[in-house]
Motif scaffolding. Structure first.
Motif, PDB file in Angstrom:
ATOM      1  N   ILE A 118       0.857  -0.989  -0.426  1.00 51.19           N
ATOM      2  CA  ILE A 118      -0.267   0.094  -0.379  1.00 51.19           C
ATOM      3  C   ILE A 118       0.897   1.000   0.364  1.00 51.19           C
ATOM      4  O   ILE A 118       0.088   1.876  -0.368  1.00 51.19           O
ATOM      5  N   ARG A 122       0.459   3.389  -5.430  1.00 45.57           N
ATOM      6  CA  ARG A 122      -0.174   4.293  -4.883  1.00 45.57           C
ATOM      7  C   ARG A 122      -1.780   3.831  -5.792  1.00 45.57           C
ATOM      8  O   ARG A 122      -2.700   4.230  -5.037  1.00 45.57           O
ATOM      9  N   ALA A 125      -2.714   1.680  -2.641  1.00 42.75           N
ATOM     10  CA  ALA A 125      -3.484   2.714  -1.707  1.00 42.75           C
ATOM     11  C   ALA A 125      -5.517   3.813  -1.659  1.00 42.75           C
ATOM     12  O   ALA A 125      -5.568   3.403  -0.981  1.00 42.75           O
ATOM     13  N   ASP A 126      -5.098   3.468  -2.912  1.00 35.27           N
ATOM     14  CA  ASP A 126      -6.056   4.821  -3.255  1.00 35.27           C
ATOM     15  C   ASP A 126      -7.209   3.279  -3.308  1.00 35.27           C
ATOM     16  O   ASP A 126      -8.613   4.692  -3.416  1.00 35.27           O
ATOM     17  N   ASN A 129      -7.491   2.505   0.743  1.00 31.04           N
ATOM     18  CA  ASN A 129      -7.781   3.150   2.017  1.00 31.04           C
ATOM     19  C   ASN A 129      -9.140   3.983   2.280  1.00 31.04           C
ATOM     20  O   ASN A 129      -9.519   3.705   3.909  1.00 31.04           O
ATOM     21  N   LEU A 132      -9.920   1.103   5.066  1.00 27.61           N
ATOM     22  CA  LEU A 132      -9.046   1.054   6.069  1.00 27.61           C
ATOM     23  C   LEU A 132      -9.683   2.341   7.229  1.00 27.61           C
ATOM     24  O   LEU A 132      -9.161   1.884   8.141  1.00 27.61           O
ATOM     25  N   GLU A 133      -9.493   2.954   6.210  1.00 24.23           N
ATOM     26  CA  GLU A 133     -10.456   3.933   7.622  1.00 24.23           C
ATOM     27  C   GLU A 133     -11.309   4.139   8.404  1.00 24.23           C
ATOM     28  O   GLU A 133     -11.909   4.082   9.450  1.00 24.23           O
ATOM     29  N   LEU A 172      -0.605  -0.224   9.670  1.00 26.65           N
ATOM     30  CA  LEU A 172      -0.604   1.732   9.579  1.00 26.65           C
ATOM     31  C   LEU A 172       1.083   2.120   9.905  1.00 26.65           C
ATOM     32  O   LEU A 172       1.646   3.308   8.893  1.00 26.65           O
ATOM     33  N   ILE A 175       3.120   1.303   6.470  1.00 20.55           N
ATOM     34  CA  ILE A 175       2.898   2.136   5.237  1.00 20.55           C
ATOM     35  C   ILE A 175       3.457   3.827   5.434  1.00 20.55           C
ATOM     36  O   ILE A 175       3.611   3.963   4.788  1.00 20.55           O
ATOM     37  N   SER A 176       3.584   3.681   6.935  1.00 19.40           N
ATOM     38  CA  SER A 176       3.594   5.541   6.777  1.00 19.40           C
ATOM     39  C   SER A 176       5.500   5.416   7.174  1.00 19.40           C
ATOM     40  O   SER A 176       6.323   6.654   6.391  1.00 19.40           O
ATOM     41  N   ARG A 179       6.121   5.314   3.189  1.00 13.87           N
ATOM     42  CA  ARG A 179       6.210   6.778   2.967  1.00 13.87           C
ATOM     43  C   ARG A 179       6.989   7.991   2.861  1.00 13.87           C
ATOM     44  O   ARG A 179       6.949   9.430   2.585  1.00 13.87           O
TER      45      ARG A 179
END
Length: 289
Positions: A118, A122, A125-126, A129, A132-133, A172, A175-176, A179
């Motif tokens: 993710i 991109r 991720a799109d 996301n 995930l939220e 999380l 992913i962070s 990025r």
């Protein structure tokens, strides 16, 4: 008889004293200084825990708290030893460790690759996301009745709830980490015309290890905490079951013995993960203080 006085004799001048070199100050031995620093660090880290244990032992005996609900530490240790001697503690401990490590291991195996995917691509991720939220803001304990209704009260539901709770901090943080890789490193790697797989292997993965391990350590603590709550619902063995049944039977020392065991497991698990993190990040230069 006449005496003659010599006028060409030189006067006597005493020779200057050589300065005595000052004795260098005594330097403490390196071994002794290292031992003192280790002892000081040990005392600093254990004084708060020792004070808490001393307060736990003395407060019930002095009548500061009701010893019916908070027995002295010595009685709790005796109850812990009796549980260990008759095999009950080993049975509950084995059941909890199997469930906790199974859910935790599945979470690491799934969340780390998914987080790398993710964070790196991109389009993925799109796509994921919004989902995930939704789930990241849903507490694991709130879904415990759902897991029990769908998967039953057996081992599957307990391992699944641990897996769900451990997945999010690992995912999380991974992913962070991807990025937030230093853009300078990426530019340097791209200037060397590294292909995407080599760029991912040589730059992205090493740079993400510290942050990924932060999520893994958080998941390690979640695997113990969530499991205890799950074992209080329909379990026949486990530390959570031991605590719950001891409370209902008013075996208060046994209840505290279970709590102490859970705390010891959490501390030991965290120390193991810290040692693994240091091993995998041995390439990093130590920060100068």
């Amino acid at each position: 008889m006449s005496t003659t006085t010599r006028t060409d004799a030189k006067p006597f001048v005493p020779a200057p004293r050589r300065p005595v070199p000052a004795r260098p100050p005594a330097v403490p031995s390196t071994a002794g200084g290292r031992v003192r620093s280790v002892l000081l660090a040990l005392v600093t880290r254990t004084v708060a825990v020792a004070a808490l244990l001393a307060l736990w032992e003395t407060a019930p005996r002095l009548g500061l708290v009701d010893r019916t609900f908070l027995p002295p530490l010595s009685e709790v240790v005796q109850a812990w030893w009796e549980l260990l001697a008759d095999g009950q503690l080993a049975t509950h401990l084995e059941a909890s460790l199997v469930r906790s490590l199974s859910g935790f291991g599945l979470a690491v195996a799934v969340a780390v690759p998914l987080g790398l995917l993710i964070g790196w691509y991109r389009p993925v991720a799109d796509l994921l996301n919004p989902l995930l939220e939704v789930f990241r803001n849903t507490a694991a304990l709130a879904l415990l009745p759902v897991f029990v209704l769908i998967l039953g009260i057996g081992e599957t539901s307990k391992i699944s709830i641990v897996f769900y709770a451990c997945t999010w901090p690992i995912l999380l943080n991974t992913i962070s980490a991807v990025r937030n890789v230093d853009p300078t490193l990426l530019k340097l790697a791209k200037s060397m015309d590294l292909p995407a797989p080599r760029l991912f292997q040589k730059v992205i993965l090493p740079a993400t290890v510290p942050t990924v391990f932060t999520g893994i350590r958080m998941a390690g603590s979640f695997s113990i905490l969530i499991l205890v709550a799950a074992e209080m619902v329909g379990a026949k063995a486990g530390l959570g079951f031991l605590i719950n049944s001891s409370q209902f039977n008013f075996a208060i020392p046994d209840m505290y013995a279970g709590i102490i065991t859970i705390s010891a497991i959490g501390v030991g698990f965290n120390l193991l993960l810290v040692s693994l993190e240091r091993r995998f990040t041995a390439w990093r230069l130590p920060s100068s203080s």
